[in-house]
Write a protein that holds these residues in place. Structure first.
Motif, PDB file in Angstrom:
ATOM      1  N   ALA A   9       0.825  -1.212   0.000  1.00  0.00           N
ATOM      2  CA  ALA A   9       0.000   0.000   0.000  1.00  0.00           C
ATOM      3  C   ALA A   9       0.862   1.266   0.000  1.00  0.00           C
ATOM      4  O   ALA A   9       0.333   2.375  -0.025  1.00  0.00           O
ATOM      5  CB  ALA A   9      -0.917   0.006   1.222  1.00  0.00           C
ATOM      6  N   THR A  12       5.817   3.273  -3.248  1.00  0.00           N
ATOM      7  CA  THR A  12       6.513   2.435  -4.224  1.00  0.00           C
ATOM      8  C   THR A  12       5.787   1.101  -4.385  1.00  0.00           C
ATOM      9  O   THR A  12       5.674   0.573  -5.498  1.00  0.00           O
ATOM     10  CB  THR A  12       7.974   2.194  -3.790  1.00  0.00           C
ATOM     11  OG1 THR A  12       8.561   3.445  -3.434  1.00  0.00           O
ATOM     12  CG2 THR A  12       8.782   1.558  -4.908  1.00  0.00           C
ATOM     13  N   VAL A  50      -1.179  -8.104   7.082  1.00  0.00           N
ATOM     14  CA  VAL A  50      -0.164  -8.554   8.041  1.00  0.00           C
ATOM     15  C   VAL A  50       0.594  -7.330   8.548  1.00  0.00           C
ATOM     16  O   VAL A  50       0.989  -6.475   7.765  1.00  0.00           O
ATOM     17  CB  VAL A  50       0.852  -9.530   7.388  1.00  0.00           C
ATOM     18  CG1 VAL A  50       2.025  -9.783   8.325  1.00  0.00           C
ATOM     19  CG2 VAL A  50       0.183 -10.848   7.028  1.00  0.00           C
ATOM     20  N   LEU A  52       3.989  -6.563  10.077  1.00  0.00           N
ATOM     21  CA  LEU A  52       5.292  -7.254  10.197  1.00  0.00           C
ATOM     22  C   LEU A  52       5.973  -6.994  11.536  1.00  0.00           C
ATOM     23  O   LEU A  52       6.911  -7.707  11.894  1.00  0.00           O
ATOM     24  CB  LEU A  52       6.214  -6.826   9.059  1.00  0.00           C
ATOM     25  CG  LEU A  52       5.815  -7.337   7.674  1.00  0.00           C
ATOM     26  CD1 LEU A  52       6.617  -6.627   6.592  1.00  0.00           C
ATOM     27  CD2 LEU A  52       6.020  -8.852   7.580  1.00  0.00           C
ATOM     28  N   ALA A  73       9.132  -3.844  -0.045  1.00  0.00           N
ATOM     29  CA  ALA A  73       9.181  -2.379  -0.195  1.00  0.00           C
ATOM     30  C   ALA A  73       8.513  -1.700   0.994  1.00  0.00           C
ATOM     31  O   ALA A  73       8.045  -0.578   0.881  1.00  0.00           O
ATOM     32  CB  ALA A  73       8.500  -1.973  -1.501  1.00  0.00           C
ATOM     33  N   ALA A  74       8.462  -2.410   2.136  1.00  0.00           N
ATOM     34  CA  ALA A  74       7.868  -1.824   3.340  1.00  0.00           C
ATOM     35  C   ALA A  74       8.914  -1.018   4.088  1.00  0.00           C
ATOM     36  O   ALA A  74      10.119  -1.194   3.880  1.00  0.00           O
ATOM     37  CB  ALA A  74       7.316  -2.927   4.245  1.00  0.00           C
ATOM     38  N   GLY A  75       8.447  -0.153   4.959  1.00  0.00           N
ATOM     39  CA  GLY A  75       9.380   0.616   5.769  1.00  0.00           C
ATOM     40  C   GLY A  75       8.622   1.461   6.765  1.00  0.00           C
ATOM     41  O   GLY A  75       7.447   1.778   6.565  1.00  0.00           O
ATOM     42  N   GLY A  77       9.045   4.512   7.523  1.00  0.00           N
ATOM     43  CA  GLY A  77       8.705   5.818   6.946  1.00  0.00           C
ATOM     44  C   GLY A  77       9.331   6.984   7.690  1.00  0.00           C
ATOM     45  O   GLY A  77       9.792   6.850   8.830  1.00  0.00           O
ATOM     46  N   ASP A  89      12.260  -1.595   9.809  1.00  0.00           N
ATOM     47  CA  ASP A  89      13.234  -1.626   8.703  1.00  0.00           C
ATOM     48  C   ASP A  89      14.244  -2.759   8.893  1.00  0.00           C
ATOM     49  O   ASP A  89      14.719  -3.330   7.912  1.00  0.00           O
ATOM     50  CB  ASP A  89      13.928  -0.266   8.576  1.00  0.00           C
ATOM     51  CG  ASP A  89      12.941   0.815   8.151  1.00  0.00           C
ATOM     52  OD1 ASP A  89      12.457   0.765   7.021  1.00  0.00           O
ATOM     53  OD2 ASP A  89      12.627   1.689   8.973  1.00  0.00           O
ATOM     54  N   TYR A 129      18.023   4.836  10.711  1.00  0.00           N
ATOM     55  CA  TYR A 129      17.405   4.226   9.529  1.00  0.00           C
ATOM     56  C   TYR A 129      18.442   3.465   8.713  1.00  0.00           C
ATOM     57  O   TYR A 129      18.249   2.296   8.349  1.00  0.00           O
ATOM     58  CB  TYR A 129      16.731   5.331   8.694  1.00  0.00           C
ATOM     59  CG  TYR A 129      16.391   4.925   7.276  1.00  0.00           C
ATOM     60  CD1 TYR A 129      15.348   4.046   7.011  1.00  0.00           C
ATOM     61  CD2 TYR A 129      17.118   5.435   6.195  1.00  0.00           C
ATOM     62  CE1 TYR A 129      15.047   3.675   5.714  1.00  0.00           C
ATOM     63  CE2 TYR A 129      16.829   5.075   4.894  1.00  0.00           C
ATOM     64  CZ  TYR A 129      15.786   4.193   4.657  1.00  0.00           C
ATOM     65  OH  TYR A 129      15.493   3.822   3.369  1.00  0.00           O
TER      66      TYR A 129
HETATM   67  N1  LIG Z   1      12.140   7.923   0.650  1.00  0.00           N
HETATM   68  C1  LIG Z   1      13.346   7.800   0.107  1.00  0.00           C
HETATM   69  O1  LIG Z   1      13.931   8.770  -0.425  1.00  0.00           O
HETATM   70  C2  LIG Z   1      14.009   6.446   0.101  1.00  0.00           C
HETATM   71  C3  LIG Z   1      15.295   6.335  -0.426  1.00  0.00           C
HETATM   72  C4  LIG Z   1      15.880   5.069  -0.511  1.00  0.00           C
HETATM   73  C5  LIG Z   1      15.183   3.952  -0.062  1.00  0.00           C
HETATM   74  N2  LIG Z   1      13.947   4.077   0.458  1.00  0.00           N
HETATM   75  C6  LIG Z   1      13.235   2.857   0.896  1.00  0.00           C
HETATM   76  O2  LIG Z   1      12.129   2.651   0.076  1.00  0.00           O
HETATM   77  C7  LIG Z   1      11.022   2.197   0.884  1.00  0.00           C
HETATM   78  C8  LIG Z   1       9.730   2.540   0.178  1.00  0.00           C
HETATM   79  O3  LIG Z   1       9.586   3.937   0.109  1.00  0.00           O
HETATM   80  P1  LIG Z   1       8.123   4.562  -0.027  1.00  0.00           P
HETATM   81  O4  LIG Z   1       8.282   6.016  -0.137  1.00  0.00           O
HETATM   82  O5  LIG Z   1       7.352   3.789  -1.040  1.00  0.00           O
HETATM   83  O6  LIG Z   1       7.562   4.184   1.427  1.00  0.00           O
HETATM   84  P2  LIG Z   1       6.080   4.294   2.019  1.00  0.00           P
HETATM   85  O7  LIG Z   1       5.150   4.963   1.087  1.00  0.00           O
HETATM   86  O8  LIG Z   1       6.247   4.835   3.399  1.00  0.00           O
HETATM   87  O9  LIG Z   1       5.630   2.749   2.097  1.00  0.00           O
HETATM   88  C9  LIG Z   1       6.057   1.910   3.094  1.00  0.00           C
HETATM   89  C10 LIG Z   1       4.926   0.941   3.403  1.00  0.00           C
HETATM   90  O10 LIG Z   1       5.353   0.067   4.459  1.00  0.00           O
HETATM   91  C11 LIG Z   1       4.239  -0.155   5.287  1.00  0.00           C
HETATM   92  N3  LIG Z   1       4.533  -0.594   6.639  1.00  0.00           N
HETATM   93  C12 LIG Z   1       5.007   0.157   7.680  1.00  0.00           C
HETATM   94  N4  LIG Z   1       5.057  -0.587   8.799  1.00  0.00           N
HETATM   95  C13 LIG Z   1       4.582  -1.815   8.481  1.00  0.00           C
HETATM   96  C14 LIG Z   1       4.351  -3.003   9.219  1.00  0.00           C
HETATM   97  N5  LIG Z   1       4.627  -3.091  10.511  1.00  0.00           N
HETATM   98  N6  LIG Z   1       3.862  -4.089   8.573  1.00  0.00           N
HETATM   99  C15 LIG Z   1       3.571  -4.029   7.250  1.00  0.00           C
HETATM  100  N7  LIG Z   1       3.755  -2.926   6.491  1.00  0.00           N
HETATM  101  C16 LIG Z   1       4.247  -1.827   7.105  1.00  0.00           C
HETATM  102  C17 LIG Z   1       3.553   1.203   5.347  1.00  0.00           C
HETATM  103  O11 LIG Z   1       2.233   1.031   5.820  1.00  0.00           O
HETATM  104  P3  LIG Z   1       1.409   2.259   6.468  1.00  0.00           P
HETATM  105  O12 LIG Z   1       0.905   3.023   5.285  1.00  0.00           O
HETATM  106  O13 LIG Z   1       0.349   1.569   7.236  1.00  0.00           O
HETATM  107  O14 LIG Z   1       2.384   3.020   7.306  1.00  0.00           O
HETATM  108  C18 LIG Z   1       3.647   1.646   3.896  1.00  0.00           C
HETATM  109  O15 LIG Z   1       2.542   1.204   3.147  1.00  0.00           O
HETATM  110  C19 LIG Z   1      11.246   2.932   2.209  1.00  0.00           C
HETATM  111  O16 LIG Z   1      10.628   2.310   3.278  1.00  0.00           O
HETATM  112  C20 LIG Z   1      12.743   2.915   2.332  1.00  0.00           C
HETATM  113  O17 LIG Z   1      13.154   1.758   3.008  1.00  0.00           O
HETATM  114  C21 LIG Z   1      13.346   5.299   0.548  1.00  0.00           C
END
Ligand SMILES: NC(=O)c1ccc[n+]([C@@H]2O[C@H](COP(=O)([O-])OP(=O)(O)OC[C@H]3O[C@@H](n4cnc5c(N)ncnc54)[C@H](OP(=O)(O)O)[C@@H]3O)[C@@H](O)[C@H]2O)c1
Length: 215
Positions: A9, A12, A50, A52, A73-75, A77, A89, A129
């Motif tokens: 959700a 990414t 789920v 995590l 692709a979870a994190g 945030g 993470d 992080y």
């Molecule tokens: N932002 C950057 O510039 C950057 C750069 C390099 C790498 N990254 C990596 O790329 C990943 C994806 O980025 P994004 O912007 O797409 O992130 P995002 O929109 O924050 O998506 C992360 C997803 O992980 C879910 N999540 C959080 N806690 C969880 C849990 N306990 N169990 C299951 N799911 C859970 C979140 O759910 P909720 O919506 O419920 O919180 C959200 O849907 C990041 O998490 C990071 O590791 C990011």
């Protein structure tokens, strides 16, 4: 192939789900809140609720069961503190890779981050992080899974170009669109050369498949 997407959700994650479905894969979309599932199911994915960090190992194992591959692709945030970097993470990533190993879902593609090789070189607030992501990468490399670890620069919501730069170390910083990251992660499932590889990606000029064949 049936693929589990963790963080489905997310910004990414949704893009990954769409691309997998477009290519004819079956998708199990893992999200932590029930209200996130209908949108994913409307796209054609199987929804799977789920958490995590909080759910029992048996529930996490059930999420992986029957899948051949995982894209993580979870994190926690940007709004979360150091504790959730550790529980999500790192901890969440490890729980899912252990479940994948136990369930025989051998292919595992992890969305990591640039900067994990030197967390101390980042601004202080980024360090928990990057340390958590670095630990998850090391654990996956030692897991016995057929892994790919993809480390992008800063993510943007810009349009996809279908072109990237990719190398074990790019020796520069920069950004890349979530569209191109999603496409890269999905392509990894089809490019044999990415198995047991760890590499960085940024926006660039090489078609994604060609870039992956050269990492
Ligand atoms: N932002 C950057 O510039 C950057 C750069 C390099 C790498 N990254 C990596 O790329 C990943 C994806 O980025 P994004 O912007 O797409 O992130 P995002 O929109 O924050 O998506 C992360 C997803 O992980 C879910 N999540 C959080 N806690 C969880 C849990 N306990 N169990 C299951 N799911 C859970 C979140 O759910 P909720 O919506 O419920 O919180 C959200 O849907 C990041 O998490 C990071 O590791 C990011």
């Amino acid at each position: 192939m049936r693929v589990l997407v963790a963080g489905a959700a997310g910004n990414t994650g949704k893009r990954i789900v769409r691309r997998l479905l477009e290519r004819g894969h079956e998708v199990r979309a893992l999200a932590r809140k029930a209200e996130q599932l209908p949108e994913l199911e409307d796209l054609g994915a199987e929804g799977c609720r789920v958490d995590l960090e909080r759910d029992e190992d048996a529930r996490i194992a059930g999420a992986v069961r029957g899948c051949e591959a995982t894209i993580f692709a979870a994190g926690a945030g940007p709004g979360s503190g150091p504790a959730r970097k550790e529980t999500m993470d790192y901890g969440g990533a490890v729980k899912l890779m252990q479940a994948a190993g136990a369930e025989g879902a051998g292919r595992y593609v992890l969305l990591s981050s640039m900067g994990v090789v030197d967390p101390g070189g980042a601004v202080e607030e980024m360090q928990p992080y990057l340390i958590a992501k670095a630990k998850a990468d090391v654990q996956l490399q030692a897991s016995g899974l057929s892994y790919t670890i993809v480390r992008p620069g800063r993510l943007t919501d810009g349009a996809g170009t279908g072109r990237i730069s990719a190398a074990p170390e790019l020796a520069r910083r920069g950004e890349i669109s979530r569209e191109d990251v999603a496409e890269t992660l999905v392509e990894c499932l089809e490019v044999e050369n990415t198995r047991r590889r760890t590499f960085e990606i940024l926006a660039g000029s090489t078609p994604i498949r060609e870039a992956l064949e050269g990492v």
